[in-house]
Design an enzyme around this catalytic site. Structure first.
Site, mmCIF file in Angstrom:
data_model
loop_
_atom_site.group_PDB
_atom_site.id
_atom_site.type_symbol
_atom_site.label_atom_id
_atom_site.label_comp_id
_atom_site.label_asym_id
_atom_site.label_seq_id
_atom_site.Cartn_x
_atom_site.Cartn_y
_atom_site.Cartn_z
ATOM 1 N N ASP A 180 6.675 8.413 -4.069
ATOM 2 C CA ASP A 180 6.531 9.871 -4.095
ATOM 3 C C ASP A 180 5.963 10.380 -5.420
ATOM 4 O O ASP A 180 5.813 11.589 -5.601
ATOM 5 C CB ASP A 180 7.869 10.556 -3.780
ATOM 6 C CG ASP A 180 8.986 10.189 -4.748
ATOM 7 O OD1 ASP A 180 9.008 9.039 -5.224
ATOM 8 O OD2 ASP A 180 9.840 11.043 -5.030
ATOM 9 N N HIS B 181 15.953 5.495 -14.871
ATOM 10 C CA HIS B 181 15.673 5.646 -13.442
ATOM 11 C C HIS B 181 14.931 4.412 -12.936
ATOM 12 O O HIS B 181 15.321 3.804 -11.935
ATOM 13 C CB HIS B 181 14.843 6.905 -13.225
ATOM 14 C CG HIS B 181 14.526 7.186 -11.791
ATOM 15 N ND1 HIS B 181 15.496 7.455 -10.847
ATOM 16 C CD2 HIS B 181 13.330 7.232 -11.131
ATOM 17 C CE1 HIS B 181 14.916 7.650 -9.676
ATOM 18 N NE2 HIS B 181 13.610 7.518 -9.817
ATOM 19 N N ASP C 181 11.097 11.553 -13.298
ATOM 20 C CA ASP C 181 12.478 11.464 -12.826
ATOM 21 C C ASP C 181 13.432 11.019 -13.936
ATOM 22 O O ASP C 181 14.520 10.508 -13.659
ATOM 23 C CB ASP C 181 12.578 10.485 -11.650
ATOM 24 C CG ASP C 181 12.012 11.077 -10.366
ATOM 25 O OD1 ASP C 181 11.472 12.196 -10.415
ATOM 26 O OD2 ASP C 181 12.095 10.408 -9.321
#
Length: 282
Positions: free
Chosen positions: A58, A110, A134
């Site tokens: 994503d 992450h 992220d």
């Protein structure tokens, strides 16, 4: 430096950063090529580079298609798992795009190869910006999928936390309301959390992005940047900042918003074994 905030997928952000003198453009986390190229055309700029924060689909799934559509396009990142990668970056490496300076900041946690991008222009009164993927969210941070609590502590509180307080934070997801609900659980008496949550809910109701925040603001309401605060330590039952970080992540992973009621048709379909048929009709 002009930043275009582009909402894509369910809650992702990709960004187009424009050097207004040369009309050169940099994409951060180019996820949806068609949408990105529509804005490139509208802004009348030339897309020369993709900066990818990490390899998750994503954030990087548009790379391969964009390389085909834009010959000579550079795809940069710190992780060899990033699709169509042409330039592997290292921590503290600096790039230059016209007047825009970029410092690449390795922020494992992450993922192990997560990279944030700190951008500024010399002799410019505008605040710098960090594209944090992220790693750092507004009011929160990404889950520990590959790294450790110690790595995330250093990434947030040492690597990102030491940037200028006026730095604008452009993160990878619109998770602000959910993040601040967790922050309020951690610090129920924190007025900064309450104020920011009310503001974020209003923005969410109007379908308006909550990015950017500033790094200075984050230190007032983001529990993952407040691990040395007594109130956060009291919630976790720990004193050591890394242990506080570890407990915060465990609690955050288990924190859920109230479940939305199921569509009655879905309940019936489950009972009758017809869920597949219902999905096909939709």
């Amino acid at each position: 430096m002009k930043v275009k905030v582009i909402s894509v997928l369910e809650d992702n952000y990709m960004y187009l950063v424009i050097e207004e003198n040369t009309r050169e453009a940099i994409a951060v986390d180019a996820t949806v090529p068609k949408r990105l190229l529509e804005i490139v055309k509208k802004e009348e700029v030339k897309l020369t580079t993709i900066l990818t924060t990490h390899y998750h689909w994503d954030h990087s799934r548009g790379n391969e298609e964009l390389v085909q559509l834009c010959p000579g396009l550079r795809v940069c990142g710190a992780d060899e798992r990033i699709g169509a990668l042409t330039h592997k970056l290292t921590h503290n490496q600096e790039l230059k795009f016209g007047a825009i300076c970029v410092r690449c900041l390795l922020t494992p946690g992450h993922t192990l190869g997560h990279m944030c991008y700190f951008m500024w222009e010399d002799n410019c009164p505008d605040a710098p910006a960090v594209f944090s993927g992220d790693a750092l969210f507004i009011g929160g941070c990404g889950r520990l999928l590959e790294g450790t609590a110690e790595q995330m502590y250093r990434s947030l509180n040492e690597t990102l936390g030491t940037l200028p307080k006026e730095t604008k934070v452009f993160c990878g997801h619109e998770h602000t309301v959910r993040n601040l609900k967790f922050a309020l659980k951690v610090e129920p008496d924190n007025e900064a959390v309450k104020t920011k949550l009310a503001w974020a809910k209003a923005r969410d109701d109007d379908d308006i992005p909550t990015v950017p925040s500033t790094l200075g603001e984050e230190f007032h309401y983001n529990p993952f940047l407040r691990v040395v605060e007594e109130s956060v330590q009291k919630y976790t039952g720990k004193k050591d900042p890394v242990e506080v970080m570890k407990v915060l992540h465990m609690e955050n992973d288990n924190f859920k918003k109230p479940a939305e009621p199921l569509d009655p048709r879905a309940v019936l379909a489950l009972e009758w074994g017809l869920l597949g048929s219902l999905v096909q009709k939709k």
